[in-house]
Design an enzyme around this catalytic site. Structure first.
Site, PDB file in Angstrom:
ATOM      1  N   LYS A 191       0.861  -1.189   0.000  1.00 43.17           N
ATOM      2  CA  LYS A 191       0.000   0.000   0.000  1.00 43.17           C
ATOM      3  C   LYS A 191       0.889   1.228   0.000  1.00 43.17           C
ATOM      4  CE  LYS A 191      -4.457   0.846   0.048  1.00 43.17           C
ATOM      5  NZ  LYS A 191      -5.500  -0.008  -0.534  1.00 43.17           N
TER       6      LYS A 191
HETATM    7  P1  NAD Z   1     -13.006   7.483  -3.091  1.00 39.62           P
HETATM    8  O1  NAD Z   1     -12.008   8.534  -2.783  1.00 39.62           O
HETATM    9  O2  NAD Z   1     -13.427   7.274  -4.500  1.00 39.62           O
HETATM   10  O3  NAD Z   1     -14.329   7.717  -2.216  1.00 39.62           O
HETATM   11  C1  NAD Z   1     -14.313   7.862  -0.839  1.00 39.62           C
HETATM   12  C2  NAD Z   1     -15.688   8.312  -0.399  1.00 39.62           C
HETATM   13  O4  NAD Z   1     -15.696   8.416   1.024  1.00 39.62           O
HETATM   14  C3  NAD Z   1     -16.082   9.698  -0.922  1.00 39.62           C
HETATM   15  O5  NAD Z   1     -17.478   9.732  -1.186  1.00 39.62           O
HETATM   16  C4  NAD Z   1     -15.759  10.622   0.249  1.00 39.62           C
HETATM   17  O6  NAD Z   1     -16.561  11.801   0.225  1.00 39.62           O
HETATM   18  C5  NAD Z   1     -16.119   9.709   1.397  1.00 39.62           C
HETATM   19  N1  NAD Z   1     -15.430  10.105   2.641  1.00 39.62           N
HETATM   20  C6  NAD Z   1     -14.144  10.499   2.792  1.00 39.62           C
HETATM   21  N2  NAD Z   1     -13.895  10.812   4.066  1.00 39.62           N
HETATM   22  C7  NAD Z   1     -15.055  10.582   4.715  1.00 39.62           C
HETATM   23  C8  NAD Z   1     -15.453  10.759   6.048  1.00 39.62           C
HETATM   24  N3  NAD Z   1     -14.605  11.214   6.966  1.00 39.62           N
HETATM   25  N4  NAD Z   1     -16.743  10.429   6.364  1.00 39.62           N
HETATM   26  C9  NAD Z   1     -17.603   9.957   5.435  1.00 39.62           C
HETATM   27  N5  NAD Z   1     -17.282   9.792   4.163  1.00 39.62           N
HETATM   28  C10 NAD Z   1     -16.027  10.112   3.824  1.00 39.62           C
HETATM   29  O7  NAD Z   1     -12.406   6.129  -2.449  1.00 39.62           O
HETATM   30  P2  NAD Z   1     -12.769   4.636  -2.850  1.00 39.62           P
HETATM   31  O8  NAD Z   1     -11.787   4.198  -3.871  1.00 39.62           O
HETATM   32  O9  NAD Z   1     -14.217   4.528  -3.099  1.00 39.62           O
HETATM   33  O10 NAD Z   1     -12.380   3.851  -1.510  1.00 39.62           O
HETATM   34  C11 NAD Z   1     -13.294   3.735  -0.408  1.00 39.62           C
HETATM   35  C12 NAD Z   1     -12.853   2.573   0.466  1.00 39.62           C
HETATM   36  O11 NAD Z   1     -12.781   1.383  -0.317  1.00 39.62           O
HETATM   37  C13 NAD Z   1     -11.465   2.690   1.106  1.00 39.62           C
HETATM   38  O12 NAD Z   1     -11.477   2.030   2.350  1.00 39.62           O
HETATM   39  C14 NAD Z   1     -10.573   1.927   0.138  1.00 39.62           C
HETATM   40  O13 NAD Z   1      -9.381   1.463   0.757  1.00 39.62           O
HETATM   41  C15 NAD Z   1     -11.503   0.793  -0.207  1.00 39.62           C
HETATM   42  N6  NAD Z   1     -11.193   0.098  -1.452  1.00 39.62           N
HETATM   43  C16 NAD Z   1     -11.127   0.755  -2.640  1.00 39.62           C
HETATM   44  C17 NAD Z   1     -10.884   0.033  -3.809  1.00 39.62           C
HETATM   45  C18 NAD Z   1     -10.883   0.670  -5.163  1.00 39.62           C
HETATM   46  O14 NAD Z   1     -10.768  -0.059  -6.158  1.00 39.62           O
HETATM   47  N7  NAD Z   1     -11.032   1.972  -5.282  1.00 39.62           N
HETATM   48  C19 NAD Z   1     -10.651  -1.350  -3.743  1.00 39.62           C
HETATM   49  C20 NAD Z   1     -10.732  -1.989  -2.504  1.00 39.62           C
HETATM   50  C21 NAD Z   1     -11.011  -1.253  -1.380  1.00 39.62           C
END
Ligand code: NAD
Length: 420
Positions: free
Chosen positions: A110
């Site tokens: 990561k």
């Molecule tokens: P992203 O940046 O696209 O979206 C994050 C979302 O969370 C946004 O809507 C943001 O406004 C919201 N957010 C941020 N801080 C916040 C807070 N304090 N309270 C409430 N909402 C909040 O990120 P993502 O890629 O969707 O990732 C989200 C989660 O999924 C993370 O834990 C990431 O590690 C995990 N994840 C992502 C992927 C991927 O392919 N993108 C894969 C596996 C896991």
């Protein structure tokens, strides 16, 4: 929301506790446990970026490799003001187990930069990304370590990473990063992969629990890449999406949202928190609202011992990595809540990233239908293995997933032997 800055929360402690809970069922030697708990390498970089006003600003970034026994490492890059070594270390370890659970030939990694990307102009973000890529270029490569998007990064950032790395090599190297735009070697379906995988695994859990989609209400925290697509896909399956949120706050409508319309609104306004025809709720209220399925899809550590007693959902599908603290999870397991654990629930992202890497290496690309069919098959195969292990060992779904993942890594260690 309880994040690393507002509470004394350590993602590494949670990752460690989850691991130790599972190894009780594996009877591993203490020295092996110590090895598996220890990250292989951790790089911290401090680097300058020239801002648009001509001034220089220092940033801190990280790249951690947890375990490389099964192959090159894989793991996203996060841009968020709360990024710290403890968090990146935990996320790298979770990637090791996630890749092993999905039988992908990868170890876990990561990376991240402590920055609020929304505060930077596009040019500043590009310069930051190019400099960070250069700083971590001693670790990343198609054969060694392949980054991907995470919170705060997107296909455009991945394109800058690919371009920077390629400029240093002197030739284009698409396989150094996944989650790229299609035009430079990205895969069909990568953007929707994680959220779609959340839907596949959640629907499968609902089937096992006898939950009818038409009778099921869903709340989703976070409306980014994972949350928005997970909400969309669950809605397409006939579930009623009654609560949604982003960093600015949440919205609630007991009649259910038209998710496509919420997505359109977000595109126009940059947030969903002001969406009309909805009651405004806080992110904390979203987690405890009356719903059948709760999908935390924002950040880790949000369901802790204070939030957990109020949670009403009977199924929690972990779109985010590590959304539940150890104490929060204990309370929910005691209440009989079923989890689709993160390393299974959101594994669609890394799986299609793997497909992208394979396609880049062979220079031959698959159709979207092929991608989603392969993804569905792999996720359901592993869901079944986890469900059966949970029944057999009489353990919760996370412990079952961990025992499978850890034993696959242990097998690889034993087959390879310890060098020299
Ligand atoms: P992203 O940046 O696209 O979206 C994050 C979302 O969370 C946004 O809507 C943001 O406004 C919201 N957010 C941020 N801080 C916040 C807070 N304090 N309270 C409430 N909402 C909040 O990120 P993502 O890629 O969707 O990732 C989200 C989660 O999924 C993370 O834990 C990431 O590690 C995990 N994840 C992502 C992927 C991927 O392919 N993108 C894969 C596996 C896991």
């Amino acid at each position: 929301m309880s994040t690393a800055t507002t509470r004394r929360y350590s993602a590494s402690d949670v990752a460690r506790a989850q691991f130790l809970r599972a190894v009780r069922y594996l009877h591993l030697r203490d020295d092996l446990i110590e090895y598996l708990l220890t990250p292989k390498r951790e790089l911290i970089v401090h680097f300058p970026v020239i801002m648009d006003d001509g001034r220089m600003r220092m940033f801190t970034g990280y790249r951690v490799h947890h375990n490389t026994v099964k192959g090159p490492t894989k793991g996203g890059i996060r841009y968020h003001p709360d990024v710290n070594l403890d968090e990146i270390r935990a996320l790298a370890m979770w990637m090791t187990w996630k890749c092993a659970l999905m039988n992908l030939p990868y170890g876990g990694a990561k990376g991240g930069v402590q920055v609020d990307p929304k505060q930077l102009s596009k040019n500043e973000l590009r310069r930051l990304t190019r400099r960070y890529t250069t700083e971590i270029s001693i670790l990343i490569s198609p054969e060694g370590d392949v980054p991907a998007p995470d919170v705060g990064t997107n296909p455009e950032v991945m394109a800058w990473i690919m371009d920077t790395y390629s400029m240093h090599r002197g030739y284009s190297t698409p396989a150094v990063v996944t989650g790229k735009p299609i035009s430079i070697g990205g895969s069909q379906g990568r953007i929707e992969a994680t959220g779609t995988g959340v839907m596949f695994t959640t629907m499968e859990a609902m089937r096992h629990l006898g939950m009818d989609p038409a009778e099921t209400t869903v709340a989703v925290q976070g409306f980014g890449n994972v949350g928005s697509i997970a909400a969309l896909r669950m809605w397409e399956q006939g579930c009623k999406i009654i609560a949604l949120s982003d960093v600015n706050g949440g919205i609630y409508n007991s009649r259910g949202f038209h998710v496509r319309d919420v997505m359109r609104y977000q595109k126009e306004h940059g947030t969903i928190s002001t969406y009309p025809e909805a009651d405004a709720i806080t992110n904390a209220e979203l987690l405890t609202c009356r719903c059948d399925v709760l999908i935390p899809a924002a950040l880790e550590g949000v369901i802790d011992e204070l939030v957990a007693p109020g949670v009403k959902a009977r199924l929690i599908a972990e779109g985010a990595n590590g959304p539940c603290t150890t104490e929060g999870e204990e309370i929910l397991l005691d209440k009989g809540v079923t989890f689709v654990p993160d390393i299974l629930c959101n594994a669609g992202g890394v799986t299609v990233s793997y497909f992208e890497w394979v396609q880049d290496l062979q220079g031959f690309f698959w159709t979207e239908a092929e991608i989603f069919e392969r993804l569905r098959r792999l996720l359901l195969e592993n869901f079944r293995a986890v469900w059966e292990t949970a029944q057999e060992k009489r353990v919760d779904m996370r412990t079952a997933a961990y025992t499978l993942a850890i034993s696959r890594v242990v097998e690889a260690i034993e087959v390879r032997g310890i060098y020299p």
